[in-house]
Design a protein around this motif. Structure first.
Motif, mmCIF file in Angstrom:
data_model
loop_
_atom_site.group_PDB
_atom_site.id
_atom_site.type_symbol
_atom_site.label_atom_id
_atom_site.label_comp_id
_atom_site.label_asym_id
_atom_site.label_seq_id
_atom_site.Cartn_x
_atom_site.Cartn_y
_atom_site.Cartn_z
ATOM 1 N N HIS A 218 0.822 -1.212 0.000
ATOM 2 C CA HIS A 218 0.000 0.000 0.000
ATOM 3 C C HIS A 218 0.856 1.262 0.000
ATOM 4 O O HIS A 218 0.340 2.367 0.122
ATOM 5 C CB HIS A 218 -0.930 0.010 1.207
ATOM 6 N N PHE A 220 2.970 2.214 2.326
ATOM 7 C CA PHE A 220 3.169 2.826 3.636
ATOM 8 C C PHE A 220 4.612 2.642 4.058
ATOM 9 O O PHE A 220 5.355 1.842 3.516
ATOM 10 C CB PHE A 220 2.270 2.182 4.695
ATOM 11 N N ASP B 125 -6.468 -3.696 7.982
ATOM 12 C CA ASP B 125 -6.076 -2.345 8.376
ATOM 13 C C ASP B 125 -5.344 -1.603 7.269
ATOM 14 O O ASP B 125 -5.551 -0.406 7.071
ATOM 15 C CB ASP B 125 -5.197 -2.392 9.627
ATOM 16 N N ALA B 126 -4.485 -2.339 6.540
ATOM 17 C CA ALA B 126 -3.707 -1.672 5.496
ATOM 18 C C ALA B 126 -4.635 -1.127 4.407
ATOM 19 O O ALA B 126 -4.488 0.022 3.969
ATOM 20 C CB ALA B 126 -2.683 -2.640 4.914
ATOM 21 N N ALA B 127 -5.613 -1.923 4.005
ATOM 22 C CA ALA B 127 -6.545 -1.460 2.972
ATOM 23 C C ALA B 127 -7.353 -0.268 3.472
ATOM 24 O O ALA B 127 -7.582 0.703 2.741
ATOM 25 C CB ALA B 127 -7.478 -2.593 2.573
ATOM 26 N N GLU B 129 -6.476 1.907 5.805
ATOM 27 C CA GLU B 129 -5.634 3.099 5.893
ATOM 28 C C GLU B 129 -5.440 3.708 4.510
ATOM 29 O O GLU B 129 -5.466 4.933 4.338
ATOM 30 C CB GLU B 129 -4.282 2.762 6.531
ATOM 31 N N SER B 130 -5.285 2.837 3.524
ATOM 32 C CA SER B 130 -5.081 3.320 2.168
ATOM 33 C C SER B 130 -6.308 4.102 1.664
ATOM 34 O O SER B 130 -6.179 5.199 1.103
ATOM 35 C CB SER B 130 -4.779 2.116 1.275
ATOM 36 N N ARG B 133 -6.460 7.415 3.459
ATOM 37 C CA ARG B 133 -5.533 8.410 2.906
ATOM 38 C C ARG B 133 -6.116 9.042 1.654
ATOM 39 O O ARG B 133 -5.970 10.245 1.424
ATOM 40 C CB ARG B 133 -4.194 7.752 2.577
#
Ligand SMILES: Nc1ncnc2c1ncn2[C@@H]1O[C@H](COP(=O)(O)OP(=O)(O)OP(=O)(O)O)[C@@H](O)[C@H]1O
Ligand SMILES: [Mg+2]
Lengths: 432, 259
Positions: A218, A220, B125-127, B129-130, B133
């Motif tokens: 992603h 990050f 969580d990563a998806a 957060e993306s 953003r």
């Protein structure tokens, strides 16, 4: 995407090597405190504290309270409390004792040490614990009776329900297979302990790697590769080191000889066999992993923390906080029953005072482990470490020969001091 | 009631709240109030502190259960008993209190109750957060604190998280309870632009705001409440700032004495 990377870069310059590892400072602090404690006791006991034998015993004594402490984290995170865990443990233990010594062998005619007995017994115990927990959760969630009151009632009630079931008598002997779940009577031996340790080490490293990949996918920030590898090395080393310690505690040769004789064999001269991982510790590890996954990676866990942080917001987001409360208390009940399995198997009997004062130990473990009574904050590993610290303090002082009243004074003071430290730490971090 | 020329006569309203009442103890917080909202329309809700504006819209968002009255969405009577029911009708709300879980980060709050999950059913969580953003990049490009709990954010930053949550899920009906109360002038301007954009997409918006100028600029109609009762609903094009102010303060519709 460019703005997402600009921020960390500017910070990088002021970071030292240690910070680049991005370790959890709270975890590190607790481990540090634990290590200092161990070294201190080791000095005062002339090296008797840090022996494989003592570390083995410390581990199996911690299991029961640690299992319950993980459930208490969820309870306290949602701004509740459970004073009934000791009572729940006792009543579950009573149910299981009767099931395995009376109902199944005699009433149902299975006979003693039938291979089904331990399974059915545990199932019955877990069911009773879960149901009682759910009942308490229903009173708290749907009838808005404060958890303090419901579980204070439970504290007085459940242990004595157990007393009536057993007429207050101690029940022994328990089923032979059931006893293996208590600790020293059921260990994996050196070979399988290494196998499990190796699998666990590989899985942890793999988990860290996948987490890194997902963040990188992603775009990050990820920590530098060398830092990632160092963390992986530390984790794998800690797991294998733990196995090595448990394997280093050897079964006394007289006991080993009897085990060989029981199988009709002769013990080879000079044979040394380590105990290895106790099954009860495996149960705790399984609980820790499952509870951590629940806390961090499931909706259920997310809702627990959201409700703890702001119950109103959780409800406005469509979370059924009442049902959530029932589930949390049911889970706590389940874990109390699981602890009852370990505790009664370790003591080889059911006694009416089993788990007395455990409610306080469990709450203290969760709180020392950084669970905030104001809600919304707490970790599973913290609670387990908290349980370990409490148990080490107690065993250590007993080994040093500290008088019982002074032991309690120290434990009480440590509890308050630990929470004070935690508050100071959070203040400096700027979070509440 | 006079019809707005750019609203088709006889068109079914997106939302109708009819004869709604609710009381807390003895206080009649909302007293037989009726309001409606059409697609692509912004209706301002005005009134002094404690007039009952938030209570009225909390009935629509499922936070409170009304004592009596009826809610229709696209002409169909609907039962809204919980926030989940409201979300199922594509009603999204920015609460005056923001309703954020302070201990969670922006992404967790954005998706609270509607988490993105991996194929194994675990929260991703990563998806999240993306996605977070992306939407924050649109609403508040200066926003950086994605990994801190929202308790570490400023009032305005918290407000943008709450706005993002209402906008992200493709609302058809948007309720904004003082959405700009904590925002700076630039951020307020961005919310105004956002409202225009959502309006152009055909979303209906209830906007509660104490700033009469903002209401005059953004709204098509305004409903004014006083002491739990509806003073009246007016077309913005037909009234002046002063008319609205006197409705709020005196509780009378303009020209009511004359008519
Ligand atoms: N949960 C509640 N319990 C009891 N009374 C309430 C509750 N919520 C609102 N009220 C009362 O209902 C009335 C209307 O409150 P409401 O919050 O709707 O006002 P408001 O128009 O949104 O005011 P403001 O401009 O200050 O936000 C007030 O008298 C308030 O005290
Ligand atoms: Mg209000």
């Amino acid at each position: 995407m460019s703005d997402t990377t600009s921020q960390p870069v500017s910070q990088q310059t002021s970071r030292n090597l240690f910070q680049q590892l991005e370790l959890d400072m709270r975890l590190l602090g607790m481990i540090g405190a634990f290590v200092i404690l161990c070294i201190g006791f080791n000095i005062f006991t002339d090296g008797r504290f840090l022996t494989p034998r003592n570390l083995f015993n410390l581990t199996i004594q911690t299991v029961s309270v640690a299992i319950m402490a993980t459930g208490m984290v969820f309870i306290i995170v949602t701004r509740h409390i459970d004073l009934s865990v000791g009572g729940l443990l006792a009543v579950s233990s009573a149910v299981m004792a009767i099931t395995q010594t009376d109902i199944l062998p005699t009433a149902l005619g299975l006979g003693f040490d039938h291979p089904l007995i331990w399974v059915v017994t545990i199932f019955a115990g877990l069911a009773v614990g879960t149901l009682i927990g759910a009942l308490q959760g229903w009173l708290v969630g749907y009838h808005a009776i404060p958890a303090f009151i419901v579980t204070l009632g439970g504290f007085l009630l459940w242990r004595n329900v157990g007393w009536f079931m057993t007429d207050g008598q101690t029940i022994a002997p328990l089923d032979a297979t059931f006893l293996k779940l208590g600790g020293i009577n059921g260990t994996l031996g050196e070979f399988w302990s290494w196998v499990i340790g190796a699998i666990a080490a590989v899985l942890s490293v793999w988990g860290l790697w996948m987490g890194r990949k997902s963040r990188a996918a992603h775009g990050f920030h990820v920590k530098p590769m060398w830092a990632e590898l160092t963390v992986m090395g530390i984790v794998a080393g800690a797991i294998l080191g733990f196995v090595a310690v448990l394997n280093a505690y050897h079964i006394p040769s007289r006991k080993l000889k009897r085990m060989f004789e029981a199988r009709g064999e002769v013990m080879p001269e000079g044979l040394e066999v380590g105990y290895g991982l106790p099954i009860s510790v495996l149960i705790l590890i399984a609980v820790a992993v499952v509870m951590t996954v629940i806390a961090k990676r499931t909706r259920f866990g997310r809702y627990i923390f959201a409700t703890g942080g702001n119950p109103n917001a959780a409800e406005l987001s469509g979370i059924n906080t009442r049902l959530l409360t029932v589930k949390i208390f049911a889970l706590m009940g389940f874990l109390c029953a699981l602890s009852a399995v370990v505790a009664s198997a370790r003591l080889s009997s059911h006694t009416n005072d089993i788990g007395t004062l455990d409610e306080l130990r469990v709450i203290a473990a969760a709180v020392i482990g950084g669970t905030a009574l104001s809600g919304g904050l707490g970790t599973i590993y913290g609670a387990i470490l908290g349980a370990l610290v409490m148990q080490s303090l107690q065993s250590g002082m007993a080994m040093v020969g500290v008088d019982a009243p002074l032991q309690n004074i120290v434990v009480g003071a440590v509890l308050v001091f630990a929470v004070w430290i935690d508050i100071q730490y959070r203040k400096r971090l700027g979070t509440k | 009631m006079a019809r707005n020329p750019h609203r088709n006569a006889g068109e079914t309203p997106l939302v109708e709240m009819k004869d709604i009442s609710i009381s807390f103890g003895g206080v009649k917080a909302v007293d037989h109030v009726s309001v409606d909202l059409h697609p692509g329309e912004v209706v301002g809700l005005l009134g002094h502190n404690g007039a009952g504006k938030s209570t009225l819209i909390k009935i629509l968002s499922g936070a409170y259960a009304m004592d009596s009255g009826e809610i229709r969405v696209n002409g169909n009577k609907v039962e809204i008993h919980t926030p989940r029911d409201a979300r199922a009708q594509n009603i999204e709300t920015i609460y005056q209190t923001l309703a954020l879980a302070d201990n969670l980060d922006a992404a967790a709050n954005l998706f609270l109750g509607r988490e993105l999950v991996t194929p194994f059913g675990l929260v991703d969580d990563a998806a999240m957060e993306s996605e977070c953003r992306k939407i924050m990049g649109r609403l508040n490009p200066n926003f950086r604190k994605f990994s801190e709990p929202v308790s570490a954010l400023s009032g305005g930053q918290r407000q943008s998280v709450a706005i993002a949550r209402a906008v992200y899920f493709n609302a058809k009906i948007l309720i904004m309870d003082e959405p700009t109360a904590a925002l700076g002038p630039h951020e307020t301007q961005m919310v105004a632009e956002l409202i225009q954009q959502l309006k152009a997409e055909g979303i209906g918006i209830f906007l509660i705001d104490h700033d009469v100028h903002a209401v005059m600029e953004l709204c098509d109609r305004a409903s004014v409440m006083k002491n739990g009762q509806l003073v009246g609903t007016v077309e913005i094009d037909d009234v002046t700032d002063d008319d609205l102010l006197s409705m709020i303060i005196l509780g009378k519709k303009p020209g009511e004495a004359a008519a």
